[in-house]
Write a protein that holds these residues in place. Structure first.
Motif, PDB file in Angstrom:
ATOM      1  N   GLY A  50       0.800  -1.216   0.000  1.00 13.36           N
ATOM      2  CA  GLY A  50       0.000   0.000   0.000  1.00 13.36           C
ATOM      3  C   GLY A  50       0.833   1.266   0.000  1.00 13.36           C
ATOM      4  N   GLN A  51       0.534   2.160   0.968  1.00 14.81           N
ATOM      5  CA  GLN A  51       1.200   3.467   1.012  1.00 14.81           C
ATOM      6  C   GLN A  51       2.548   3.425   1.707  1.00 14.81           C
ATOM      7  OE1 GLN A  51      -0.158   6.166  -0.553  1.00 14.81           O
ATOM      8  NE2 GLN A  51      -1.639   4.640  -1.259  1.00 14.81           N
ATOM      9  N   ASP A  52       2.893   2.262   2.271  1.00 14.73           N
ATOM     10  CA  ASP A  52       4.146   2.183   3.039  1.00 14.73           C
ATOM     11  C   ASP A  52       5.365   1.953   2.168  1.00 14.73           C
ATOM     12  OD1 ASP A  52       2.471   0.350   5.668  1.00 14.73           O
ATOM     13  OD2 ASP A  52       2.802   2.510   5.397  1.00 14.73           O
ATOM     14  N   ASP A  89      16.542  13.820   2.353  1.00 11.73           N
ATOM     15  CA  ASP A  89      15.639  14.882   2.837  1.00 11.73           C
ATOM     16  C   ASP A  89      14.179  14.458   2.741  1.00 11.73           C
ATOM     17  OD1 ASP A  89      17.649  17.655   1.545  1.00 11.73           O
ATOM     18  OD2 ASP A  89      17.698  16.561   3.456  1.00 11.73           O
ATOM     19  N   GLN A  90      13.887  13.657   1.714  1.00 11.37           N
ATOM     20  CA  GLN A  90      12.480  13.297   1.475  1.00 11.37           C
ATOM     21  C   GLN A  90      12.091  11.951   2.072  1.00 11.37           C
ATOM     22  OE1 GLN A  90      11.236  13.995  -2.782  1.00 11.37           O
ATOM     23  NE2 GLN A  90      13.390  14.527  -3.000  1.00 11.37           N
ATOM     24  N   TRP A  91      13.056  11.152   2.418  1.00 10.23           N
ATOM     25  CA  TRP A  91      12.787   9.769   2.812  1.00 10.23           C
ATOM     26  C   TRP A  91      12.167   9.674   4.197  1.00 10.23           C
ATOM     27  CZ3 TRP A  91      16.830   6.223   5.342  1.00 10.23           C
ATOM     28  CH2 TRP A  91      16.311   4.917   5.485  1.00 10.23           C
ATOM     29  N   ASN A  92      11.044   8.954   4.252  1.00 10.46           N
ATOM     30  CA  ASN A  92      10.395   8.625   5.514  1.00 10.46           C
ATOM     31  C   ASN A  92      10.889   7.231   5.897  1.00 10.46           C
ATOM     32  OD1 ASN A  92       8.707   7.740   7.526  1.00 10.46           O
ATOM     33  ND2 ASN A  92       6.819   8.469   6.549  1.00 10.46           N
ATOM     34  N   THR A  93      11.598   7.137   7.014  1.00 10.78           N
ATOM     35  CA  THR A  93      12.240   5.869   7.388  1.00 10.78           C
ATOM     36  C   THR A  93      11.232   4.763   7.700  1.00 10.78           C
ATOM     37  OG1 THR A  93      12.400   6.651   9.651  1.00 10.78           O
ATOM     38  CG2 THR A  93      14.341   6.941   8.258  1.00 10.78           C
ATOM     39  N   GLU A  94       9.957   5.140   7.872  1.00  8.76           N
ATOM     40  CA  GLU A  94       8.924   4.127   8.140  1.00  8.76           C
ATOM     41  C   GLU A  94       8.563   3.356   6.878  1.00  8.76           C
ATOM     42  OE1 GLU A  94       7.354   3.825  11.386  1.00  8.76           O
ATOM     43  OE2 GLU A  94       9.127   5.034  11.834  1.00  8.76           O
ATOM     44  N   LYS A  95       8.867   3.940   5.733  1.00  5.99           N
ATOM     45  CA  LYS A  95       8.442   3.339   4.457  1.00  5.99           C
ATOM     46  C   LYS A  95       9.498   2.372   3.927  1.00  5.99           C
ATOM     47  CE  LYS A  95       5.382   7.002   2.894  1.00  5.99           C
ATOM     48  NZ  LYS A  95       4.931   7.807   1.762  1.00  5.99           N
ATOM     49  N   LYS A  96       9.014   1.343   3.208  1.00 15.42           N
ATOM     50  CA  LYS A  96       9.914   0.364   2.589  1.00 15.42           C
ATOM     51  C   LYS A  96      10.434   0.956   1.278  1.00 15.42           C
ATOM     52  CE  LYS A  96       7.742  -3.943   4.244  1.00 15.42           C
ATOM     53  NZ  LYS A  96       6.727  -3.419   5.139  1.00 15.42           N
ATOM     54  N   VAL A  97      11.722   0.871   1.084  1.00 16.38           N
ATOM     55  CA  VAL A  97      12.336   1.419  -0.133  1.00 16.38           C
ATOM     56  C   VAL A  97      12.322   0.360  -1.235  1.00 16.38           C
ATOM     57  CG1 VAL A  97      14.510   2.227  -1.119  1.00 16.38           C
ATOM     58  CG2 VAL A  97      13.773   3.053   1.128  1.00 16.38           C
ATOM     59  N   VAL A  98      11.762   0.718  -2.376  1.00 15.63           N
ATOM     60  CA  VAL A  98      11.718  -0.192  -3.536  1.00 15.63           C
ATOM     61  C   VAL A  98      12.305   0.538  -4.736  1.00 15.63           C
ATOM     62  CG1 VAL A  98      10.272  -1.575  -5.061  1.00 15.63           C
ATOM     63  CG2 VAL A  98       9.649  -1.325  -2.643  1.00 15.63           C
ATOM     64  N   VAL A 121      20.833   2.737   4.028  1.00 14.65           N
ATOM     65  CA  VAL A 121      19.389   2.638   3.779  1.00 14.65           C
ATOM     66  C   VAL A 121      19.076   1.165   3.552  1.00 14.65           C
ATOM     67  CG1 VAL A 121      17.481   3.322   2.293  1.00 14.65           C
ATOM     68  CG2 VAL A 121      19.367   4.923   2.736  1.00 14.65           C
ATOM     69  N   SER A 122      18.633   0.507   4.593  1.00 12.28           N
ATOM     70  CA  SER A 122      18.435  -0.938   4.504  1.00 12.28           C
ATOM     71  C   SER A 122      17.144  -1.351   5.203  1.00 12.28           C
ATOM     72  CB  SER A 122      19.647  -1.630   5.139  1.00 12.28           C
ATOM     73  OG  SER A 122      19.551  -3.019   5.000  1.00 12.28           O
ATOM     74  N   PRO A 123      16.345  -2.256   4.662  1.00 12.37           N
ATOM     75  CA  PRO A 123      16.584  -2.931   3.386  1.00 12.37           C
ATOM     76  C   PRO A 123      16.139  -2.074   2.194  1.00 12.37           C
ATOM     77  CG  PRO A 123      14.581  -3.773   4.372  1.00 12.37           C
ATOM     78  CD  PRO A 123      15.124  -2.742   5.318  1.00 12.37           C
ATOM     79  N   ALA A 124      16.739  -2.323   1.053  1.00  8.72           N
ATOM     80  CA  ALA A 124      16.323  -1.666  -0.188  1.00  8.72           C
ATOM     81  C   ALA A 124      15.961  -2.781  -1.162  1.00  8.72           C
ATOM     82  CB  ALA A 124      17.446  -0.804  -0.742  1.00  8.72           C
ATOM     83  N   TYR A 125      14.699  -2.845  -1.521  1.00  7.28           N
ATOM     84  CA  TYR A 125      14.214  -3.919  -2.394  1.00  7.28           C
ATOM     85  C   TYR A 125      14.317  -3.494  -3.850  1.00  7.28           C
ATOM     86  CZ  TYR A 125      12.144  -5.533   1.986  1.00  7.28           C
ATOM     87  OH  TYR A 125      11.953  -5.943   3.289  1.00  7.28           O
ATOM     88  N   VAL A 126      14.319  -4.493  -4.719  1.00  3.15           N
ATOM     89  CA  VAL A 126      14.353  -4.234  -6.169  1.00  3.15           C
ATOM     90  C   VAL A 126      13.078  -4.789  -6.786  1.00  3.15           C
ATOM     91  CG1 VAL A 126      15.515  -4.808  -8.332  1.00  3.15           C
ATOM     92  CG2 VAL A 126      16.863  -4.285  -6.291  1.00  3.15           C
TER      93      VAL A 126
END
Lengths: 138, 151
Positions: A50-52, A89-98, A121-126
């Motif tokens: 979803g939004q995360d 600056d924009q990254w919300n650490t609560e969100k999963k990075v894809v 920045v971990s984890p970073a998914y592809v």
């Protein structure tokens, strides 16, 4: 003729270690393109989050400007020093990075994900299938 | 007459030795390159399969099969180039491989793909097809030099 005979023998003999590699090598390739490589996620999984999700676009600035996943931040290796601080600056650490790039054949998303993890920045998914996977689900 | 032949042979000697040395160096270069290239790709065939996929020429399954087979073919052909008994066959395999690689690189270049050649696995990563293409053409010249021995 001798060259052909010898070449045929070489081609045959090479099959032996190749078969062993295909069976036992720890880094052998998956036989189906659908198999996920380490760090990859399918579009369906990401959509279920979803939004995360914080999308990262690893393509060129030109491709990003044409079209990108809504809310995606441009971050490519070419302009890493300039773009990474902007991402932070924009990254919300609560969100999963894809991270995504153009398609399965594109390696940039893996490289950017690796770099992100190196920089904390971990984890970073592809995203498996990249931009093409997103467009097919849209 | 005998004297003339001896003098003629003596005059040709440096050039003949130079040609022999050249062929030896060319052979060593081909052996070293192919064995090294095969070894680096055999170390991580999964990564090599992804490099093959980037050329967008063959489906994934075929690329995966090539990724486990090609490195061993390169190493074997490279090593056998040192043995008199198998050198013609090894040279034929190497020549054919170089032709296939050259066509693949030229195809990627023509389609504007900005990719890593994948020639040495992850040992040397560099985006761009021009230098690998030129290198392959030089290596094909090397194989031509060795083929001339069998004239």
């Amino acid at each position: 003729m001798r060259a052909l005979r010898q070449a045929s023998l070489i081609l045959l003999v090479a099959l032996i270690p190749a078969s062993l590699t295909a069976t036992f090598h720890p880094r052998r390739p998956p036989w189906s393109e659908e198999t996920l490589l380490p760090g990859e996620v399918r579009i369906q999984t990401v959509l279920a989050w979803g939004q995360d999700v914080q999308w990262i676009d690893a393509r060129s600035a030109k491709e990003y400007e044409v079209e990108h996943v809504p809310g995606a931040i441009l971050l490519n290796l070419e302009n890493w020093d300039q773009l990474f601080p902007q991402f932070l600056d924009q990254w919300n650490t609560e969100k999963k990075v894809v991270v995504y790039c153009s398609s399965t054949a594109c390696e940039l998303s893996h490289e950017v994900a690796e770099r992100l993890q190196k920089d904390g920045v971990s984890p970073a998914y592809v995203l498996k299938g990249g931009w093409e996977a997103w467009k097919s689900e849209e | 007459m005998e004297e003339r032949r001896v003098i003629s042979a003596w005059r040709k000697a440096p050039w003949t030795n130079f040609r022999k040395l050249g062929r030896v160096l060319v052979r060593i270069a081909l052996v070293a390159l192919f064995v090294f290239a095969g070894a680096t790709k055999a170390y991580d065939p999964g990564a090599f399969a992804i490099e093959i996929q980037r050329y967008q020429i063959v489906p994934w399954m075929m690329g995966a099969l090539v990724s486990v087979y090609l490195p061993w073919l390169e190493m074997l052909a490279g090593a056998l180039l040192l043995l008199k008994r198998f050198e013609r066959g090894a040279l034929l395999v190497i020549t054919l491989l170089l032709l296939v690689f050259t066509v693949a690189l030229a195809s990627a270049m023509f389609r504007g793909l900005s990719i890593d050649c994948g020639c040495f696995g992850k040992a040397f990563s560099a985006t761009g097809t021009t230098f690998p293409l030129v290198r392959n053409l030089v290596l094909l010249v090397f194989t031509g030099i060795l083929w001339m021995e069998y004239r």
